[in-house]
Design a protein around this motif. Structure first.
Motif, short mmCIF file in Angstrom:
data_model
loop_
_atom_site.label_atom_id
_atom_site.label_comp_id
_atom_site.label_asym_id
_atom_site.label_seq_id
_atom_site.Cartn_x
_atom_site.Cartn_y
_atom_site.Cartn_z
N ASP A 26 0.81 -1.22 0.00
CA ASP A 26 0.00 0.00 0.00
C ASP A 26 0.84 1.27 0.00
OD1 ASP A 26 1.07 -0.13 2.52
OD2 ASP A 26 -0.82 0.22 3.59
N GLY A 27 2.16 1.12 -0.20
CA GLY A 27 3.04 2.29 -0.22
C GLY A 27 3.65 2.64 1.11
N SER A 28 3.33 1.89 2.17
CA SER A 28 3.96 2.14 3.47
C SER A 28 5.45 1.80 3.39
CB SER A 28 3.30 1.27 4.56
OG SER A 28 1.93 1.54 4.65
N LEU A 29 6.26 2.60 4.06
CA LEU A 29 7.71 2.38 4.05
C LEU A 29 8.09 1.20 4.92
CD1 LEU A 29 9.45 5.88 4.23
CD2 LEU A 29 9.89 4.08 2.57
N LEU A 30 8.82 0.25 4.34
CA LEU A 30 9.37 -0.87 5.11
C LEU A 30 10.85 -0.63 5.44
CD1 LEU A 30 7.82 -3.90 3.19
CD2 LEU A 30 7.01 -2.86 5.33
N ALA A 31 11.56 0.05 4.55
CA ALA A 31 12.98 0.38 4.79
C ALA A 31 13.33 1.62 4.00
CB ALA A 31 13.88 -0.78 4.38
N THR A 32 14.08 2.51 4.63
CA THR A 32 14.50 3.74 3.96
C THR A 32 15.84 4.18 4.51
OG1 THR A 32 13.79 5.97 3.30
CG2 THR A 32 13.36 5.31 5.58
N SER A 33 16.51 5.05 3.80
CA SER A 33 17.77 5.63 4.27
C SER A 33 17.49 7.05 4.75
CB SER A 33 18.81 5.64 3.16
OG SER A 33 19.20 4.33 2.82
N LEU A 34 17.71 7.28 6.03
CA LEU A 34 17.49 8.61 6.59
C LEU A 34 18.81 9.37 6.62
CD1 LEU A 34 15.05 7.97 9.57
CD2 LEU A 34 14.51 8.68 7.24
N PRO A 35 18.78 10.66 6.23
CA PRO A 35 20.01 11.45 6.27
C PRO A 35 20.29 11.98 7.68
CG PRO A 35 18.22 12.75 5.36
CD PRO A 35 17.65 11.39 5.65
N PHE A 36 21.51 11.82 8.11
CA PHE A 36 22.00 12.45 9.32
C PHE A 36 23.23 13.27 8.95
CE2 PHE A 36 19.50 8.93 10.82
CZ PHE A 36 18.90 9.41 11.97
N TYR A 37 23.58 14.22 9.80
CA TYR A 37 24.65 15.15 9.44
C TYR A 37 25.59 15.38 10.63
CZ TYR A 37 21.36 16.13 5.69
OH TYR A 37 20.50 16.00 4.63
N ARG A 38 26.89 15.60 10.29
CA ARG A 38 27.88 16.05 11.28
C ARG A 38 28.23 17.49 10.93
NH1 ARG A 38 30.65 11.00 10.20
NH2 ARG A 38 30.04 9.43 11.72
N LEU A 39 28.30 18.33 11.96
CA LEU A 39 28.49 19.77 11.75
C LEU A 39 29.97 20.13 11.80
CD1 LEU A 39 27.21 22.56 11.41
CD2 LEU A 39 27.01 22.68 13.92
N ALA A 40 30.44 20.83 10.74
CA ALA A 40 31.83 21.32 10.68
C ALA A 40 31.82 22.73 10.09
CB ALA A 40 32.67 20.38 9.83
N ILE A 41 32.97 23.39 10.16
CA ILE A 41 33.06 24.76 9.66
C ILE A 41 34.45 25.01 9.10
CG2 ILE A 41 33.81 25.74 11.87
CD1 ILE A 41 32.07 28.18 11.27
N ASP A 42 34.51 25.88 8.10
CA ASP A 42 35.78 26.44 7.63
C ASP A 42 35.93 27.79 8.32
OD1 ASP A 42 37.85 27.68 6.34
OD2 ASP A 42 37.21 27.17 4.32
N PRO A 43 36.64 27.85 9.46
CA PRO A 43 36.67 29.10 10.25
C PRO A 43 37.46 30.22 9.60
CG PRO A 43 38.15 27.48 11.20
CD PRO A 43 37.44 26.79 10.07
#
Length: 699
Positions: free
Chosen positions: A65-82
């Motif tokens: 029915d279109g329900s998600l069984l498996a997906t890839s979720l984006p996560f992020y690590r925070l960095a900066i060019d100071p």
């Protein structure tokens, strides 16, 4: 005196030389730092660069029915060019930014964050990890509006390093079938492995620079190659039916302390697998999905009496035999060469009809019938099995299907007892899915279809590749043979070994199976129990097989262990799919124009109405709640008992009566339509769960 002057001269010369060397070193350092610095830094950056893979986003796996069984979720690590922001932009925003960083992460104070970033900026560092904690997409969007970060990567220097993780929205539901991925984002088992090529996509390429501390900073110089994200796949799995199947199987496994269990639910017409569960016990006694016994080699076993269906089809195709013909099964034991075959009933069944042989699952009866008609030409029997395609794998969509083993007289292990033992499911091997495919073919009027678990491969909403139902065999047997075996399978539930799952609201057709297991080359008192069949028998919609391996205790037969799981699955599916109830509601006939539209209700009120209208009515019961029968020109009241904690049958009642009965039992009622109750979402006779809601369709 001259000696003293000589020593002083030497010291002075050494001092002058040391001073000159030190001056040269200082001069060289100053030249490298202030004159040649940019050149050396540029060279160092070039040497620290490397072309690396940019991971593609893995495709999703969907339910029917279109329900998600498996997906890839984006996560992020925070960095900066100071080093990137201008002095004015940096000074105006750094304090506010450090305050927000401290409040979000809670690991450093605002002052500590400012000191950390200031130091990196002063040192000319082009990459600084602010925190290694991974953040979600919504938090990333929120941070993009923070001071300095809102200027973006090119002005503010913010870097959100994407890290993708596989996520299963329904947790452990169907986890072995869905599968898993490894650290390299490659599928390891299940659908993730079988469809890895479609799901994985194509990685891109990008230029990265190695920074102090071992991190890698992406360099966006226009040469990067963008990744191509993976395709999605849509499965045939129904989340509700999968949940029902797993729960029913788990309860029975725990009850009997069994080693493992399998349950598969398949749609008869299409071959679409709506639920598939494989639960095995770990060392702690808990059950989890470790191996796909339904499909794989480890699940390929001697099926036992469920194979008698194939034997009966072969017999009825070969011989003009009636179901009422009889055969003497004796006292329950029979010698075949050097082996003794036994029936499960002590003392035996004596003389049985052909139909009773199947319904009561007489090993001796089946073996005598098969030996009598195929004993001189066992190849004929094997050829009938091959006509049913039982000797070939199904070419199932998932990798790792076990190969069936059907021996023939040319096999080196063939002996005089092979034919009679094969007739009731020994000396051969089949997986549960392969056995279910045979039963599904009978339910499908002889048309054997290939089981299917993936409907198609998609890109967004566009179907890239669609899988249609494949026919393996247009007709495994004649119409007459199919009619007879259907009668026998219904008889198994109505009068035979599976009477314990006989249901008054819809019919089940099927066959029990119990096979001894082999250990170290010998049969031992451990059992492989099963029940295979379909429902509702009047108009089959689903076929199902349940296997439970090595149940403990005194209940060890398929009828005691596997059949109740089948019934619980069937009951719950029946209660979920209201249109299946139409078969049952059409069974009662009412004469319009003579009698008022009376179906069910409170007996004293219905009696009063009939008496006022002058309609003859008679009571067969003293029950408070009744249903009606019309016989000749009279109405007869039949008991419709309402029991505590048991779901009542309110079909035919007025809405007022139905609500009165149901709410007094603690059920919440939802109503759709007008008139009398046509169907109810919870099957009558089931146990009432606390807080349950029942849906009534009126007409």
């Amino acid at each position: 005196m001259s000696i003293k002057r000589d020593i002083v001269l030497r010291v002075r010369i050494a001092f002058i030389l040391t001073f000159l060397v030190a001056g040269a070193v200082v001069f060289r350092i100053a030249k490298i730092q202030f004159i040649e610095g940019e050149e050396w830094r540029s060279l160092g950056e070039t040497l620290g660069m490397q072309v690396m893979n940019v991971k593609a986003t893995r495709g999703n796996i969907y339910a029917d029915d279109g329900s998600l069984l498996a997906t890839s979720l984006p996560f992020y690590r925070l960095a900066i060019d100071p080093y990137l922001p201008t002095n004015g932009l940096y000074k105006n925003n750094i304090d506010s930014l450090c305050y927000l960083l401290s409040r979000y992460y809670g690991d450093l104070t605002p002052t500590q964050y400012k000191r950390k970033i200031d130091r990196a900026r002063k040192d000319g560092r082009r990459y600084l990890t602010l925190n290694r904690q991974e953040i979600g997409y919504q938090d990333k969007k929120h941070m993009e509006n923070w001071p300095l970060f809102r200027e973006g990567r090119l002005k503010g220097g913010v870097l959100f390093e994407k890290v993708e993780k596989r996520f299963l929205p329904f947790s452990h539901l169907g986890i072995r079938t869905i599968g898993s991925v490894n650290a390299n984002d490659r599928g390891t088992v299940g659908l993730e492995y079988s469809f890895n090529k479609q799901l994985a996509g194509v990685n891109g390429k990008g230029l990265y620079q190695k920074m102090a501390g071992g991190g890698w900073k992406p360099i966006y110089d226009g040469t990067e190659k963008r990744p191509v994200d993976g395709y999605d796949i849509q499965t045939t799995i129904n989340v509700d039916l999968q949940d029902v199947t797993e729960s029913a199987l788990l309860d029975e496994l725990q009850k009997h302390n069994a080693d493992y269990g399998v349950a598969i639910v398949m749609e008869v017409k299409t071959g679409e697998i709506k639920a598939i569960s494989n639960l095995s016990r770990n060392t702690d006694g808990d059950y989890y999905e470790r191996y796909n016994y339904a499909v794989g080699n480890q699940g390929s076993r001697e099926p036992g009496s469920t194979f008698k269906l194939a034997s009966m089809i072969a017999l009825l195709e070969e011989v003009d035999i009636k179901l009422t013909d009889t055969i003497n099964t004796g006292d329950g034991s029979l010698e075949f060469f050097d082996k003794t075959m036994r029936d499960h009933k002590p003392g035996g069944f004596g003389t049985l009809t052909v139909q009773e042989v199947f319904e009561k699952s007489s090993n001796i009866g089946v073996a005598k019938l098969i030996s009598q008609h195929f004993g001189n030409e066992p190849e004929k029997f094997i050829n009938y099995l091959k006509r049913m395609n039982l000797h070939q794998p199904l070419d199932f969509q998932m990798v790792g299907e076990g190969k069936p083993y059907i021996k023939d007289p040319s096999d080196s292990t063939w002996s005089g007892v092979s034919l009679p033992w094969m007739s009731h499911g020994y000396e051969l091997k089949m997986t549960p899915l392969q056995m279910l495919t045979l039963y599904n073919a009978v339910a499908n009027n002889g048309k054997m279809v290939k089981p299917m678990i993936v409907k198609g491969v998609m890109k967004a909403d566009r179907m890239v590749e669609e899988f249609e139902t494949e026919v393996i065999n247009d007709r495994i047997a004649s119409k007459e043979t199919l009619r007879k075996v259907k009668m026998m399978m219904e008889g198994v539930v109505e009068r035979g070994t599976a009477q314990n799952i006989n249901h008054s609201h819809y019919k089940i057709a099927g066959k029990t199976g119990t096979a001894k297991k082999v250990k170290n080359g010998r049969y031992v008192r451990e059992y492989y129990t099963s029940f295979a069949g379909y429902f509702p028998a009047e108009a089959p919609r689903y076929s199902c097989i349940v296997v439970i391996d090595n149940p403990k205790g005194y209940q060890i037969y398929g009828s005691d262990v596997s059949a109740p799981v089948f019934k619980e699955i069937a009951d719950k599916i029946y209660s979920l799919e209201l249109d299946m109830h139409e078969v049952g509601t059409q069974e009662r006939t009412y004469v319009t124009g003579v009698f008022p539209h009376i179906k069910a209700g409170k007996r004293d009120e219905l009696t009063m109405i009939c008496n006022e209208l002058g309609i003859s009515n008679h009571a067969k019961t003293e029950a408070e709640w009744v249903k009606t029968d019309v016989i000749n020109d009279a109405v007869y009241w039949k008991g419709n008992t309402v029991k505590y904690e048991v779901i009542p049958d309110v079909r035919g009642m007025t809405l007022r009566d139905a609500i009165y009965v149901l709410e007094n039992l603690g059920l919440k009622v939802k109503v759709n339509g007008r008139g009398r109750v046509a169907t109810q979402s919870l099957a009558p006779g089931g146990r009432i769960a606390k807080g349950s809601t029942i849906k009534l369709q009126m007409s």
